[in-house]
Structure formats: C-alpha cells, structure tokens
Design an enzyme around this catalytic site. Structure first.
Site, PDB file in Angstrom:
ATOM      1  N   TYR A   1      58.132  -5.247 -13.369  1.00 42.02           N
ATOM      2  CA  TYR A   1      58.853  -6.587 -13.505  1.00 42.02           C
ATOM      3  C   TYR A   1      60.243  -6.327 -12.822  1.00 42.02           C
ATOM      4  O   TYR A   1      60.811  -5.411 -12.925  1.00 42.02           O
ATOM      5  CB  TYR A   1      59.111  -6.638 -15.171  1.00 42.02           C
ATOM      6  CG  TYR A   1      60.001  -7.810 -15.389  1.00 42.02           C
ATOM      7  CD1 TYR A   1      59.565  -8.924 -15.579  1.00 42.02           C
ATOM      8  CD2 TYR A   1      61.443  -7.632 -15.199  1.00 42.02           C
ATOM      9  CE1 TYR A   1      60.379  -9.938 -16.166  1.00 42.02           C
ATOM     10  CE2 TYR A   1      62.434  -8.474 -15.567  1.00 42.02           C
ATOM     11  CZ  TYR A   1      61.730  -9.783 -16.014  1.00 42.02           C
ATOM     12  OH  TYR A   1      62.708 -10.650 -16.246  1.00 42.02           O
TER      13      TYR A   1
ATOM     14  N   GLU B   1      63.039 -14.227 -10.836  1.00 42.67           N
ATOM     15  CA  GLU B   1      62.129 -13.044 -11.828  1.00 42.67           C
ATOM     16  C   GLU B   1      60.946 -13.107 -10.863  1.00 42.67           C
ATOM     17  O   GLU B   1      60.442 -13.826 -10.676  1.00 42.67           O
ATOM     18  CB  GLU B   1      61.947 -13.644 -13.167  1.00 42.67           C
ATOM     19  CG  GLU B   1      61.282 -12.779 -14.118  1.00 42.67           C
ATOM     20  CD  GLU B   1      61.207 -13.430 -15.448  1.00 42.67           C
ATOM     21  OE1 GLU B   1      61.898 -13.359 -16.116  1.00 42.67           O
ATOM     22  OE2 GLU B   1      59.964 -14.012 -15.586  1.00 42.67           O
TER      23      GLU B   1
END
Lengths: 290, 381, 381, 290
Positions: free
Chosen positions: B101, B189
């Site tokens: 992530y 993101e």
C-alpha cells in the site's frame, strides 16, 4: 490591552490598488488602524487615500517600518504574496482570500511558523482589537472594547457572537477569525497562549466547527496550560458525514471523525464550558466576568 | 473532486509509474473488443467513485470470451453502493507476488503532508491500521522541506532493507509524491501496489482526489471530471457561483456565510427538522445575486420553505431584502419565505421586507421557529 | 572549477536558454570551415578562463573569409592576460538592440543565493555597480524558499513592467536559476543577455564556475573540465589526494591543517620569505602518506627547503616523523628539512626525527626561523 | 558554566557503525560525554560500545530523549543526515565532514536557523566544554576547564591556541570549531551572544581567517552589543588574492575583499584587540582575566 495588534501596529495593504484593497484600506484608516502604505507591483506611481504605494513589500517595509500586512489579493496569487511578506520580515500577515489551494497554505503555514510570523487566515475577515486597530474587513460597528478574547473559524458566527456580547455590554480585547480552511495559519492552539498572557483578557471564547481536530488540540492545550477560562461553541451538530459544509475544512469524515459531538465530548473532558447556542455565550461570559 | 481509477492510473503512467495494460469500456461490446487484445485473460473493474468496490463485487476476472461477456453484462447492470456502473476498466491480469500500500494525504492535525506505506496492501488501510498497526508506517513530511532521503528509511525498514526491492520501489514513492504535489491532490493512493512474479512493480489500483480550490490550475484533471457524478443541484449552484449543499430535509437555507448556515441547520435539527439544501451567498451579495440564488434553490423539489439568515457585514441588508422582494413573484405561494436580518443597514432591509409583506426575525432561533411554524401552516412572525 | 564560454553556453542551450549558432575551433582551418557555414559574418571569441577578455582584444568580428583567417591567426597567437588561446568560439553575429546582465551567485555575508540583474549589460558588473548602482538589482533568495514570483518584481521594475519583454525574460531567469542550483554553480552569469532586433533574447556570453566539492555529482561538468588550465603541481597533488597550493616563494610547507599552513605562511612573510607551495596532509596521515606528500612537493623546482608543521590531534606525530625519516633518501642534500611537532605522541616523533638526524622545533615561530636560517646556509636548531 | 553543551547534553552519533563514527563515539564516551545512542539505517541490530543503534534519528530521539547529534557521515550524505536531525527536533547538530557542496550547506544552514537549531560545521572538529562534554573529534588532552570562550574557523589553529592557553594554565569554557567553509552553520556572530550570556566566560577568542565577511559581521555585533571582551586573530595576511588557501572559504577576492588586512582594520575600528601572533593570545587573555 489586546493581542497581536494595537494602535502602534503599522499595517501595509498588499493589493491596495484593487477594488477590495482600496475600499478596505480606507475603512481600516477610518477605524483608526495605523495603515502606513500599500503594495502593488507596477503601481508605485499611484497614491491611494493618501497612502504611498510600493512595488514590493520589502520597499514598503524599508520605507515605513511596517509590522503587519493584510492581503487583498486573489487566491491564485496569495501564496506568493504571503511568502513575500514573510520574506520581507513581517511578523503579522493576514490573508483574507477564500479558495486557496491547500498545498499553497500548507507551505505558507509552515514557512510562516519557521520564520516566527503569525499568519492569520486564509478565508478570514481578519483580526480586530476594538478601538485600537482593525486588520480585516469586518463590520467594525458591532465591536466594543473589553475583556473577552474571541477566536472563530467562521466569520459570520464571530459577528453573531460579538453582536450578542456587545448587546449585553460585554466588550472584546481582540477578535480573530482563523478561517474555515482545513489548513490555516494560526490555529486555536497557537493563539490561546497569547490571550493567556494578556492581563486584560479575562475569558476566551472559542468558536469551532466540525472537521479536523484543531478544537481537540486546543482542548489538550487548555487542560494542561491555560489559566484564563475558555468557553467553546461548536457548529455543525446537524451536519451529515462526508459532506463539506461550505467551509473547505468543515467536514465530518466518514466514520464520524471531526464531528461536533466528539469535539464537545473532548472539550467537556478538558473541563471547558460549552455554549450549546450562540446566545448562551454572553451568559457564560458574564458568569466568569462577574 | 474525485476521478476514476482508470484516470488516476493514466496520471500515474504519465509520470512513469507502471500500470497494467488496459482500456476503459463504455459497453459490453467494447469490453469484449478490448479483452480480445488481451487474450481474454482480463480483470473487469467497475469504475465508481465510492469506496469498497472489491467487497461489493465490482471486480471480476475472466479467462475467455464468454466469461468476459457474461461478467461485463453483470457489472454494467450492477449498482455499487448505490452508484450505477457506466464504465468498465478492462485490464490484463497480473501475476502477483506481494501487495503493498502506498498513499499520500494531508495530516490535518499536524498540518503536514503524510506518506503512508504498508506491506499489507490490497485491503482497506483503515483495517490494517486497526488490526496490524505494525504493518503500517506513517511519515510526516514538512511541506517546506519536501520529501528527502531520510523520510524513506521507515519504508526500507519495513522491507528489511532489501536493496533490490528498494531500488525499484523508492523511485515510485518519489514519483507519487510528485503527483501528489503537482496535481494538487487531497489524497493519492495506490492499493495494491503489486510486486509481480517477474519482479516488476505496478500500480494495480489508483485513487486520486483533487483539491477543489486548485481547479484553476489543474486543467488536465478538470477534463477528467465526470460532472454527472456530482449532485445536480450543487453543480447548478457552482455554475451560478454559489456553494450549495444538498441535504435530505425540506427547508432551503440561504445565508451569507457557511458558519451561519451550519448554525441555522443545527437549530433546525433542535426543532426536529432539517434542510433540503444550504446556499451560501458569501460576502457582499447584490439584489441580483439574491434573485439568482432563489432560482437555484427552487430547482430542488424537496424545498417546502425558504429561510434567509443574514448577518450583514460587507453584505448590506437592504440589498438582500431588495432581492428577496423582487423574487417573490417567482416563488410559488405554497413555499413560504421567512427572513432574519441583522448587521449593516438592518432597519432599511426590514422596511423593504415589510413593504413586500414579510416580517423579519431578529435572531437565529426566532427565524427557525418561524420556518417550522410556516411549514406546519401556522402564522409567521 | 571554471569551464569555457562555449561549454557554459552548451549548458544553457541544454536548459532551453537560447544562444547564437556557433562552434568551437581548435585551429585556423577549423575556424574558417565553421565560418563558411555562417557566411563568414562571425564573431571570433578567444576561449580563456581569465576575465576582461573583451578589453584585452580577445573578441573580433569578421565579415569575409580573409578577415576570418587573419583574425583567427591573430587570436591563436595571442595571450589574454598571460593565458594562451587554444580554442576559438566561432559564432554568427547578432543584431543587438539592448544588452542586459543576469547572474546568480552566493551572498557569502548573508548566506543566501543572490540574483543580480542589470539593464546595463555587456560591461563589467563591478563597473556598473560603482558607476550606476541604480542600474543593478540584487535580490537575495532564501535557499529554503527558492526562487518565487515576488523575487522578480525588482527586475520587472527596472524594465518598467514591460509585459511583452518580461514574458520572454522571466522564463530565462527561472532557467538560469535552475542551472545555478542543479549544476552546483558557485557562479553563473550571462553578460550580455541580449535583446535582439528581432525581439528574441539570447545569451551572448556565458560564465559558469562549479563548486569543487560537488565534482562527484556533476559528471557532465567534470567532462568539460580542461585539466591543462590548472596549475600542474596542484593537479598532481589532487590526484594524490592532497590539497596543494602553488605560490611563488621557495619553501614547501607541509602541515596537517589549512589554518596551520596559512599561519606558517604568515610567519614566513614576517621573516621576509614566502612559500613555493603548501601541502595539507589533513587529519590522520600515515608515514606512507607523508612520503607521497614529500614526492609531490619535490616536483616543484622552486622548492629550496621543506618545512613540516604538525599539530597532532587525530594525526600522530610518530607517524609523521616516520614518514619524514623514510623520505630522507629521496630529498637532495641541497634541500634542508625542518620540522616542528606538537600534540599527540610528540615525544616519540621527536625521538624518531633525532635518530634521523633532525631536530624538531616546539613552536611555529621557531620552525620558521629555522627554515630561514637553513635556506641562508646557517645551522638549524 | 559553558555554552551549548554540558554534562547533561544527551548526544547521538549518526553514522556510528562506520569506522570514524565508532572510534569517536568511544573517545567521546571516555571523555565523559553523555552519548546515548547511535543511528545507522539498517544496522539497528548492532550495538556499538554498549550503545543502542537505531535506524532513524526520530526513533533514537523518542527512545533516549537526545538533545544533540554529531554526524560521522560522508559529505554526499551529510545534507540528508543534517535535515533528518533537524526534522527530528534536535537543537544541536555537529557536522564534521569536509568537502560538502556549498548549495547543500546553504540549505542546511537556513533550514537549521528557521528551526532554531544550532548547526556546527561542516569541516569542523566539533565543540568541547572541557571536563564536561565533547561533541567532536579533537584531541581532548590539551583542553583545560576555565573561562576563555573560543571560536575558530580553523581546527589546527584552535588546537594551537588552546595548547598555548592551557600551557599558561588558562582554561576554556567552551571551544567551538565553526569550520573553514564559505557557508557554515553557526558563525561568530551567532555564537558570540551565547558566550556573552555565560557568566563563566570572561573573554572570548575569535580565530578568523581570510575570505568572506564573517569577522566583519562579528565586529559590528561586538561593537554594538558585547559586554564580554573579545580578542581576535586573523590568519592569512600572506595569502595572495584569488587563491583558495586550503579551506574552501579561505580566499581573498580579486580586489582584496576578505583580506586579513581589511578584517584587522574593521576589528580594530570596533575596538577589538588583535593578536598578531597565536602566541600573543595567552598574554592578551591574561591582561583581561587578571
């Protein structure tokens, strides 16, 4: 006394040749603010309300010994104007524009902080120490000199609160709009110590709203450090999650972070009195002042 | 302002962050055509703005033409958390070894930028934070300083200082930071950022939210913006120069400041009501502007009453009153108007309202009580 | 480290600052060949590192082949302030409307970057500063902040806020700032920066000096470096890992610190002498290193004596003494060695020197007196 | 007393697993410096002379409450290491490396300054408060505790001066090498006020050299503000113009700017006593101390 500005504060107006800049330079002068000059690149031939106009802040500071600047500059030029003011050594900068990109403010806030500059705003009506100096565009007639310090994220709610106070003959030492953006210059926490050191401020009113955690940060500070009593009001208990409520910063995150309920809980835990309605503020102030 | 996954990925690719081969399809036929180029081994991904798409069944994998067809039909007929699916991203499937992530956003408390990295990618970062906080590093970056070498040490640490991996990963972190800053992102993101079996690292998903205040300098993102995804009342409001917020009640609140509007809403709630919408006139509104504002809120069929709450500063009450008065013809009789005026030129404003047959309350609580009565059919004022 | 004008201009062109068409010639023939492509309407510019080239006759203008030949011969046979001319820049002549000055350097007093701009380009900036200070703006730039829009207002002012001109000039200022920062320049200068008759702005001259400490990350500039222009003793010293400074006296000063060496030189001067060279061993030198240092300074034929001035800290005196002792065979009898030792392991060092037949002074003044006597043929110590 | 560092200063060593870092960490500990940890990314498993090693400065500061850092890090990594130390909140950072690009130091100096961090160096042996703490690599045996404050651009000349002082039984409060680079962290002018506030520093010795104008800046400060007497020494009167004399910063500009002669003239005009020779320093100090 008052904080940040008083009769001696020498103020320049960046963007003085614009419509708003010119108009409010005049109103500030009329109020008694010690406005010493204006800045507008390429317009230094002009003279606005008898004030000299300079091309750069540096020249204005060198020639007038100014301490503070207020910016009537469009959002897209605000970052540059703020940085120019800080770079020229000014220690008080008020940015009124609404709609400034948050990355711009993130930079300005941190740069101001590192240079020991008090940056007020953006998206603020400014700062006023009643009967002494006004560096902003608020309708000054509602303010009365006195001993309540007031800090507000919302402009209109600060007017509302001040109006209520003045109606009850409760004056203010200094009233500061810190603006409704998620990133601003001075926050509650940055300003509270100044009020705490001001012998003439007997109570501080903090008008917060949903979004972010500036009120929570302030609560922690107040709990550990403040001697002066603080009253808080939080707007937005009816705001649904995930909606930006007009102010860029007024948003309850999905999950409830930044809600009015949570903020009030934290403030209460820090033994800070909550005004449930704006009209409660004068009553609570009186209780402390008498 | 949000953009779709495929658009965020296009931004990534423009900035040399690798993404899977793929294209967006607006129909089942198009999805099949794109899949053909990829030998039908594809991921079909519903393009929506809401989160939690994977769990809601918005991502499907096909391995032949029939499957592509069936799954595309299914997805185009699906609603993801209420949002209809109009676009599918058709992408080559990837052989994934590990999912990471990587995200950047604002730390609103500390007023810094924050870089978030986790070795547990592919799942919701909030879940990881709750269950495996050790798997996440959160790095605050002084915006004046910008991203420096030392900021990356915590990432290196979570990857056991694996040089080979870091040499590939760190340029991606730097590029994403560049995107975050240069595209005025509130949030960017990549989840998952996948290490593939062949050792390459690719952005398998992408999320990018732009700061509305930066619209003027982000034409590229603005071109990507899907107006249809916005609330239509709010969109009309914006086109007319107002900030409008659509809510689910029946009162239209028109005020000259966000704070005042919010407080009015709070008071309404204490009276058991809520607003249909909120419109902020902001400072210095003219009669003309007020008339336009009324037209905007009337487009909302939920509106059963209009509440004006004005605290004049730069705003002058008589201008507002004039605007209200001139709007009366436009407002159906079934929709009562209640007003409150305070501040600059209040008396003149109240006089004008009186001539138009309207009373003005002096404070916020009073005007809210008035609107409640008005909706219930009672006398106002 | 300086580079030639044509190299500086190459850097400018790489960064999209316009320069005149031109090439460098290493011979008269080459100059003629290049001129032919430019229709012989060329400027011939001697490429040297010293300043004041124009006044010294290092720039000539030709308009036909014969002139090119004659002037090229003349320039290749010229010395500019003692520097021989090995390269000529052959450039298309430009029709100049106005000459500006643009430079960036360090403000050592304020420890900031400084941008210098003048409307009186083409002449020495120091002269303009002395004669027409109003014609120069000096803008300090906080290195943390970097170049911002407001920094450019003083330039706009000097150009009477001429928008058309500023739109062309400001990108050049930004590009030069980029060059200054990204090529690790101590100084970068365009003088003149010319506004041409056709409205274009070109860099007609260029000066770029690189920070020696940044060599490791400036390969491109390092490739441009002309080693021959350096003092050869200093160059050899650098290759051996020492900082060597060539001077015009007859003593070689070897010491373990720049400050100590400078003070030794000062003391020498008070005795009416000066050094042939100075060599800094820097901290922690070994005997081996000392031997290499002696070899370096002996390559300087001006050297009539070697003076060691050592204050041991990390440096250990016995290592130095050992190195001196082992060097003795290499040093001709005609070149006396005098030593001074103080600090870490001083006594052991003095003992080793004694065995090698050398006395050691205890302080700086004494060792300087000793070297003066030694050169005059007197007894040492 | 002393300035900047004393027995209580908690010091971390960045680059502690390197040859120099490890060696001098040990020597500092032996001298009595309160060394609390080392930092070396990827080496946090190791333990150096009983000191814990952390991957980042932030971790080291969080775990040990460190105040100061010394960097034994190669020149090309110094900027990043300095910024890491400042970002982690350290207020004293000593960078010893020589040969750091000046643009790197320009950034570090200004960033340190804005963050209220005292940056010492680069190209310095460090700082020592004799018998209390040493954050540096100087040969500590020559130092004696006492009341002379000393600031020097040159390392070897500070050794020389200290040796002369100690030989005459004149001790030092704090001795600081500010380094020979054209851009450094703290300059004479930045450090003089600290000595002036230290009741135990009775005289300050300033060892300058050719190049730049730091000595001139100091002279102006001393003239207007200093109560404590200052003695100055300037190296390089024999240096020719335009030659960089070993230190990156030691260069007299063509035209004579930065010459020893000019500096001495400015210092003399500011009524600062000049030591013509290093050996004069103890005599001049004695005159003041007695």
């Amino acid at each position: 006394m008052s904080i940040i500005i008083d009769k001696n504060t020498k103020v320049i107006v960046q963007g003085i040749t614009g419509r708003e800049g010119s108009f409010h330079a005049k109103l500030m002068k009329l109020y008694g603010t010690n406005v010493v000059a204006g800045v507008s690149p390429g317009k230094s031939e002009e003279d606005v309300h008898g004030l000299p106009v300079f091309d750069t802040v540096k020249e204005a500071v060198n020639k007038t010994g100014a301490d503070a600047s207020i910016l009537f500059v469009p959002p897209r030029f605000t970052k540059d104007a703020v940085l120019e003011a800080i770079d020229a050594g000014l220690k008080i900068v008020v940015a009124v524009a609404e709609g400034i990109p948050f990355h711009d403010m993130l930079y300005c806030r941190n740069y101001a902080f590192k240079n020991n500059c008090i940056l007020i705003g953006p998206n603020t009506p400014g700062i006023i120490s009643p009967n002494k100096s006004k560096v902003g565009f608020m309708a000054d007639t509602i303010y009365k000199e006195g001993s309540v310090g007031l800090i507000s994220r919302s402009a209109t709610l600060s007017y509302e609160a001040v109006n209520n106070l003045s109606a009850e003959e409760i004056g203010q030492s200094t009233v500061i709009g810190i603006g409704g953006d998620p990133v601003q210059g001075a926050t509650f926490k940055d300003l509270l110590p100044m009020f705490d050191e001001d012998p003439d401020t007997k109570v501080v009113v903090m008008i917060g709203e949903i979004g972010g955690s500036d009120e929570e940060e302030a609560a922690a500070y107040i709990k550990d450090n403040m001697k002066t009593p603080v009253i808080a009001f939080i707007a937005g208990e009816a705001a649904p999650e995930g909606k930006r409520m007009g102010h860029a910063g007024a948003i309850v995150s999905p999950g409830g972070e930044g809600s009015a309920e949570y903020k009030k809980q934290v403030l209460t835990e820090a033994k800070i009195e909550i005004a449930e309605k704006l009209t409660d503020i004068p009553t609570l102030c009186k209780k402390i002042l008498n | 302002m949000k953009i779709y996954e495929y658009q965020a990925k296009q931004i990534f690719a423009d900035n040399e962050i690798e993404i899977p081969v793929g294209k967006v399809a607006l129909s089942v036929e198009e999805a099949v055509r794109i899949s053909a180029e990829l030998d039908y081994k594809v991921a079909l991904k519903a393009q929506v703005h809401v989160g939690g798409r994977g769990k809601a069944g918005g991502i499907k994998f096909a391995s032949n033409k029939t499957e592509v067809e069936e799954l595309a039909v299914e997805l185009f007929n699906k609603k993801i958390k209420g949002e209809i699916v109009e676009r599918l991203l058709v992408e080559a499937q990837q052989e994934i070894k590990e999912e990471l992530y990587l995200g950047l956003t604002l730390n609103r408390t500390k007023k810094t930028d924050t870089l978030i990295f986790s070795r547990s990618g592919g799942m919701d970062i909030e879940e990881v934070a709750a269950e495996n906080p050790d798997q996440i590093v959160t790095i605050d970056i002084d915006p004046v300083l910008g991203l420096q070498g030392f900021h990356l040490t915590p990432i290196a640490k979570i990857l056991n200082f694996d040089k080979n991996l870091l040499n590939k990963l760190i340029p991606i972190v730097k590029k994403l930071y560049f995107v975050y800053k240069n595209y005025d992102c509130l949030l960017v993101e990549i989840n998952p950022l996948a290490i593939l079996e062949d050792g390459r690292i690719k952005a398998l998903d992408g999320k990018l939210e732009m700061d509305d205040n930066a619209r003027y300098r982000q034409e590229k993102l603005l071109d990507m913006w899907d107006e249809k995804k916005e609330d239509q009342l709010e969109l009309i409001g914006r086109q007319e120069g107002f900030v409008v917020i659509k809510l689910n009640g029946d009162v239209a609140i028109i005020s000259n400041g966000a704070g005042l509007a919010i407080s009015t809403l709070d008071s309404l709630q204490r009276h058991g009501k809520t607003a249909a919408n909120i419109l902020d006139l902001s400072g210095g509104a003219t009669a003309e502007k007020v008339k336009r504002a009324v037209k905007v809120v009337l487009k909302d069929s939920d509106v059963k009453a209009i509440l004006f709450n004005i605290f004049g500063g730069i705003t002058r009450c008589e201008e507002i009153a004039q605007g209200v008065s001139e709007s009366l013809n436009e407002v159906p009789a079934s929709i009562p108007i209640v007003c409150r005026m305070q501040g600059t030129n209040r008396d003149q404003g109240i006089e004008i309202l009186k001539c138009a047959g309207l009373n003005a309350a002096t404070d916020l609580e009073e005007v809210v009580e008035n609107v409640v009565k008005a909706i219930q059919g009672g006398e106002v004022g």
